[in-house]
Design an enzyme around this catalytic site. Structure first.
Site, short mmCIF file in Angstrom:
data_model
loop_
_atom_site.label_atom_id
_atom_site.label_comp_id
_atom_site.label_asym_id
_atom_site.label_seq_id
_atom_site.Cartn_x
_atom_site.Cartn_y
_atom_site.Cartn_z
CG ASP A 66 19.65 38.39 83.59
OD1 ASP A 66 19.12 38.60 82.48
OD2 ASP A 66 20.18 37.30 83.91
CE1 TYR B 237 20.43 29.56 83.40
CE2 TYR B 237 22.24 31.03 83.95
CZ TYR B 237 21.77 29.91 83.31
OH TYR B 237 22.63 29.13 82.57
NE ARG C 228 44.07 39.86 75.12
CZ ARG C 228 44.94 40.77 75.57
NH1 ARG C 228 44.51 41.86 76.16
NH2 ARG C 228 46.24 40.61 75.40
CE LYS D 105 20.07 31.45 77.51
NZ LYS D 105 20.00 31.89 78.90
C1 LIG Z 1 20.90 31.89 79.94
C2 LIG Z 1 20.80 32.94 80.97
C3 LIG Z 1 21.96 33.48 81.56
C4 LIG Z 1 23.35 32.98 81.23
O1 LIG Z 1 23.69 33.24 79.91
P1 LIG Z 1 24.72 32.32 79.06
O2 LIG Z 1 24.75 33.00 77.74
O3 LIG Z 1 24.18 30.93 79.04
O4 LIG Z 1 26.03 32.37 79.77
C5 LIG Z 1 21.80 34.48 82.49
N1 LIG Z 1 20.57 34.93 82.83
C6 LIG Z 1 19.44 34.43 82.30
C7 LIG Z 1 18.11 34.98 82.71
C8 LIG Z 1 19.53 33.42 81.34
O5 LIG Z 1 18.39 32.93 80.81
#
Ligand SMILES: *Cc1c(COP(=O)(O)O)cnc(C)c1O
Length: 378
Positions: free
Chosen positions: A176, A104, A52, A201
């Site tokens: 982000d 998002y 973990r 992504k």
């Molecule tokens: C997809 C996404 C998220 C969330 O990520 P997950 O891996 O699906 O939990 C957060 N911010 C942005 C800009 C995203 O495109």
């Protein structure tokens, strides 16, 4: 491996990770959940007790991202949302949060519920309006959260100014930067305290791993709390996912370059198209924050864009339905191009009904243009 190599070299070599015991040029997957001790009860490997908190594959993938971000430390999580939750869970009850609007939807949804439950004041603002962002922070703030470029509006927040607004009012800035990738943007160098990516992504890039990541500019009390909470609450990415992510990241620089080139060409194509009402892409000189995007992104503007097709929702859906190459699916950053009618999954947030969100992949750009040419019917 030397730390002063360029990002493309660093990722191609996965930060120099190899398998020491076999001599393999790629690291091994170590799925063991527990690690043995020697006869004197000393740890056989002092880094590893239990999976973990202690994963070799996780540390290797984190080291690759840490160097790309210019971070003091990087932590991987089982999804982007788990990373975002970790960036918020240290906040005390009654704190103040400033959140960019129109980002998002999954992020907004979780933060709204979290803040309500914890008695945290949540203020929202169009973060592409630097003055509005500074003004809303003036009464004190603990955490400012922006997403740039934003999804699906492709708005650009001024990271340096957002950091200043957070810092002068007692808070930290979390960015982000999923749509920008660590190849195109370095939020920590611009003053952000924590940069977040959904590794699902473009970081992984092959639409086959769920993951998330936080990196910090400096370690401190908040970061310590985040790191401890990750291990204690068990929000760790598994070794198989970390290994796959490492493999995906080897081509990150190449993929991001190609995605950005393809997206720029497609955006230019849409800009002159009679069946297109508007195209949202920061690489276009007509984008309201093109100059800012250019100053805080290097090497391109990424693969995310939105196209508003002329006509109503049925027409937009028909265009999406006629596409042969763009796969009709959510998500972004993969090698294959995707199209999403965002209103169909998010009808309550004021999105235009004729908006198609595109994630532009690494295909031959002419094939992508031809696909839209036939779908738009011109
Ligand atoms: C997809 C996404 C998220 C969330 O990520 P997950 O891996 O699906 O939990 C957060 N911010 C942005 C800009 C995203 O495109």
């Amino acid at each position: 491996m030397e730390h002063d190599v360029k990002p493309a070299t660093w990722v191609a070599h996965a930060g120099g990770a190899k398998d020491q015991s076999s001599g393999g040029v790629v690291p091994a997957i170590q799925p063991a959940t527990t690690f043995y001790r020697d006869s004197d009860y000393g740890l056989h490997n002092p880094d590893n007790i239990y999976l973990r908190p202690h994963s070799e594959n996780l540390r290797q993938a984190e080291a690759v991202i840490q160097k790309l971000e210019g971070a003091a430390e990087t932590l991987l999580f089982p999804s982007g949302m788990a990373a975002i939750a970790a960036a918020f869970r240290w906040l005390p009850n009654g704190a103040r949060v400033v959140l960019q609007d129109g980002i998002y939807w999954g992020t907004t949804k979780w933060i709204q519920a979290f803040c309500q439950r914890r008695g945290i004041t949540l203020l929202t603002v169009d973060a592409s309006d630097t003055e509005a962002l500074a003004a809303i922070c003036q009464d004190g703030v603990d955490l400012v959260f922006v997403e740039t470029p934003s999804n699906p509006w492709l708005k650009i927040a001024d990271i340096a100014k957002a950091a200043e607004a957070a810092h002068t009012n007692g808070g930290i800035l979390v960015v982000d930067a999923t749509a920008a990738t660590p190849i195109l943007s370095k939020p920590l160098a611009l003053g952000a305290d924590i940069v977040m990516h959904s590794a699902t992504k473009a970081l992984n890039g092959h639409s086959d791993v769920l993951g998330g990541v936080l990196s910090c500019r400096e370690q401190g009390e908040i970061w310590e709390a985040i790191r401890t909470d990750r291990a204690d609450s068990g929000a760790m990415l598994g070794p198989f996912e970390a290994w796959l992510l490492m493999r995906g990241m080897r081509t990150l620089a190449l993929r991001v370059e190609r995605m950005s080139e393809n997206a720029q060409a497609l955006a230019t194509y849409f800009a002159d198209h009679p069946a297109v009402e508007d195209v949202l892409y920061p690489g276009l000189p007509t984008h309201p924050a093109h100059a800012l995007a250019k100053s805080q992104m290097t090497g391109g503007f990424g693969g995310l864009m939105s196209v508003l097709v002329k006509g109503d929702m049925q027409n937009a859906l028909a265009v999406a339905g006629r596409l042969n190459l763009f796969v009709r699916a959510t998500s972004l950053g993969g090698v294959e191009s995707l199209v999403e009618h965002r209103y169909s999954v998010e009808s309550h947030t004021g999105l235009p009904q004729n908006l198609l969100r595109l994630s532009v992949g690494i295909e031959d750009v002419q094939d992508l243009i031809d696909d839209f040419a036939q779908a738009l019917g011109q």
